[in-house]
Design an enzyme around this catalytic site. Sequence first.
Site, PDB file in Angstrom:
ATOM      1  N   CYS A   1       0.849  -1.192   0.000  1.00 32.56           N
ATOM      2  CA  CYS A   1       0.000   0.000   0.000  1.00 32.56           C
ATOM      3  C   CYS A   1       0.878   1.234   0.000  1.00 32.56           C
ATOM      4  CB  CYS A   1      -0.806   0.094   1.286  1.00 32.56           C
ATOM      5  SG  CYS A   1      -2.121  -1.091   1.402  1.00 32.56           S
TER       6      CYS A   1
ATOM      7  N   ARG B   1      -4.789   6.983  -0.167  1.00 34.19           N
ATOM      8  CA  ARG B   1      -3.876   5.852  -0.314  1.00 34.19           C
ATOM      9  C   ARG B   1      -4.288   4.963  -1.475  1.00 34.19           C
ATOM     10  NH1 ARG B   1      -5.751   1.970   3.734  1.00 34.19           N
ATOM     11  NH2 ARG B   1      -3.711   1.004   3.645  1.00 34.19           N
TER      12      ARG B   1
ATOM     13  N   ASN C   1       0.070  -2.625   5.745  1.00 31.73           N
ATOM     14  CA  ASN C   1       0.686  -3.881   6.156  1.00 31.73           C
ATOM     15  C   ASN C   1       2.105  -3.685   6.689  1.00 31.73           C
ATOM     16  OD1 ASN C   1      -1.127  -5.907   6.017  1.00 31.73           O
ATOM     17  ND2 ASN C   1      -0.385  -6.773   4.092  1.00 31.73           N
TER      18      ASN C   1
HETATM   19  C1  LIG Z   1      -4.477  -5.540   3.536  1.00 32.48           C
HETATM   20  C2  LIG Z   1      -4.515  -4.082   3.996  1.00 32.48           C
HETATM   21  C3  LIG Z   1      -3.141  -3.495   3.882  1.00 32.48           C
HETATM   22  C4  LIG Z   1      -2.693  -3.457   2.435  1.00 32.48           C
HETATM   23  C5  LIG Z   1      -1.213  -3.538   2.406  1.00 32.48           C
HETATM   24  O1  LIG Z   1      -0.503  -2.780   3.058  1.00 32.48           O
HETATM   25  N1  LIG Z   1      -0.737  -4.497   1.653  1.00 32.48           N
HETATM   26  C6  LIG Z   1       0.713  -4.720   1.633  1.00 32.48           C
HETATM   27  C7  LIG Z   1       1.072  -6.073   1.149  1.00 32.48           C
HETATM   28  S1  LIG Z   1       2.710  -6.438   1.616  1.00 32.48           S
HETATM   29  O2  LIG Z   1       2.662  -7.099   2.926  1.00 32.48           O
HETATM   30  O3  LIG Z   1       3.493  -5.218   1.719  1.00 32.48           O
HETATM   31  O4  LIG Z   1       3.182  -7.323   0.577  1.00 32.48           O
HETATM   32  C8  LIG Z   1      -4.983  -3.960   5.446  1.00 32.48           C
HETATM   33  C9  LIG Z   1      -5.056  -2.484   5.858  1.00 32.48           C
HETATM   34  C10 LIG Z   1      -6.159  -2.392   6.930  1.00 32.48           C
HETATM   35  C11 LIG Z   1      -6.562  -3.830   7.168  1.00 32.48           C
HETATM   36  C12 LIG Z   1      -7.948  -4.096   7.778  1.00 32.48           C
HETATM   37  C13 LIG Z   1      -8.053  -3.366   9.130  1.00 32.48           C
HETATM   38  C14 LIG Z   1      -9.373  -3.697   9.845  1.00 32.48           C
HETATM   39  C15 LIG Z   1      -9.531  -5.204  10.036  1.00 32.48           C
HETATM   40  C16 LIG Z   1      -8.545  -5.746  11.062  1.00 32.48           C
HETATM   41  C17 LIG Z   1      -8.803  -7.215  11.343  1.00 32.48           C
HETATM   42  O5  LIG Z   1      -7.890  -7.650  12.303  1.00 32.48           O
HETATM   43  C18 LIG Z   1      -8.605  -7.995  10.051  1.00 32.48           C
HETATM   44  C19 LIG Z   1      -9.540  -7.501   8.982  1.00 32.48           C
HETATM   45  C20 LIG Z   1      -9.430  -5.980   8.708  1.00 32.48           C
HETATM   46  C21 LIG Z   1     -10.633  -5.612   7.841  1.00 32.48           C
HETATM   47  C22 LIG Z   1      -8.091  -5.615   7.998  1.00 32.48           C
HETATM   48  C23 LIG Z   1      -7.948  -6.337   6.635  1.00 32.48           C
HETATM   49  C24 LIG Z   1      -6.584  -5.985   5.955  1.00 32.48           C
HETATM   50  O6  LIG Z   1      -5.530  -6.536   6.710  1.00 32.48           O
HETATM   51  C25 LIG Z   1      -6.403  -4.479   5.809  1.00 32.48           C
HETATM   52  C26 LIG Z   1      -7.414  -3.989   4.778  1.00 32.48           C
END
Ligand SMILES: C[C@H](CCC(=O)NCCS(=O)(=O)O)[C@H]1CC[C@H]2[C@@H]3CC[C@@H]4C[C@H](O)CC[C@]4(C)[C@H]3C[C@H](O)[C@]12C
Length: 313
Positions: free
Chosen positions: A2, A16, A79
């Site tokens: 992200c 974002r 993340n």
């Molecule tokens: C995936 C996203 C980050 C994207 C990112 O940064 N991708 C890098 C990939 S890489 O690692 O760099 O390769 C993150 C950011 C916010 C998160 C939500 C937060 C609320 C909730 C918390 C709960 O506990 C679990 C479910 C929940 C809906 C979460 C789902 C998911 O985790 C979300 C969308």
Amino acid sequence: MCTCITYDNGDFYFGRNLDLDCSFGEKVVITPRNFPLDFRLAGRKEQHYAMIGMASAVSRFPLYAEAVNEKGLCMAGLNFPGNAYYQKPEGQGMELASFEIIAWILGNYSTVAEVKNDLEKMKIVDIAFSEKMPPAPLHWMLADREQCLVLEAVQEGLKIYENPFGVLTNNPPFEYHRLNMNNYMNLSAKSPENRFCDKLSLKPYAQGMGAAGLPGDASSASRFVRAAFLKWNSVSPQDEKSNVSQFFHILDGVSMVRGSVITEAGTYDITTYSCCINTRTGAYYYKTYDDSRIRKVEMQETDLEGAELITVF
Ligand SMILES: C[C@H](CCC(=O)NCCS(=O)(=O)O)[C@H]1CC[C@H]2[C@@H]3CC[C@@H]4C[C@H](O)CC[C@]4(C)[C@H]3C[C@H](O)[C@]12C
């Protein structure tokens, strides 16, 4: 992966790219002032600031990926696998689950300065939202017009960094990105001059050569530098339409095209959605991977005194 950025040009914008290999049930969700927020250990909040953002709309609790409140305070989770560390709850002080932190901060505070006073008291604890939703390993960018912070809950505790770039991506920790930026201070939006050696007649033969060496890949470190370069060199008229358009162009510069990023699980990371929030008006603009038209949801057009979550479909 992200990328999150702020943009100050007349109004102050925050937004974002959300890069992921699947959907997390994301919908634009408005939490009005009287929707009771039940925090697991921090108690029930009957009243709080209203907020708007993208959330997983699967529950009675707004699980925001990023949001802004009616005071213009904004926050996003990104993340942070392998580095995020949430502590064991002990049943005392301000203990918050990672999925609660955005709603807690935006519900209770109006400025970064105000939050800062309380950050020392906050502890991010290891609580799952549900069996099917274990805690996501995250770090956060928190901003208003005056200040931008990065919050990283790591083994040693909650680290708080001033973020002069107004940019955040993913691993490694923020300190790395801050140091890494120094490697690129020689890049320029202007046409370069020959500094290689005055005994050689080297000349630019095309536009854009002042930034030769700007990393073009999708890695977190590269996206950080590229987003910062695009943002800090950005020029745009100060009206809303131009600003929003410009903001999405910056995000497009760090977006992921399906097929170009394959995860270890063999899936494809794509920029699921991009968003841009006008923090003064609470207007939330977004577009998705398959629909580049920019949609707008206005927090101020809903009844902010309401007591039910508003999910925009
Ligand atoms: C995936 C996203 C980050 C994207 C990112 O940064 N991708 C890098 C990939 S890489 O690692 O760099 O390769 C993150 C950011 C916010 C998160 C939500 C937060 C609320 C909730 C918390 C709960 O506990 C679990 C479910 C929940 C809906 C979460 C789902 C998911 O985790 C979300 C969308």
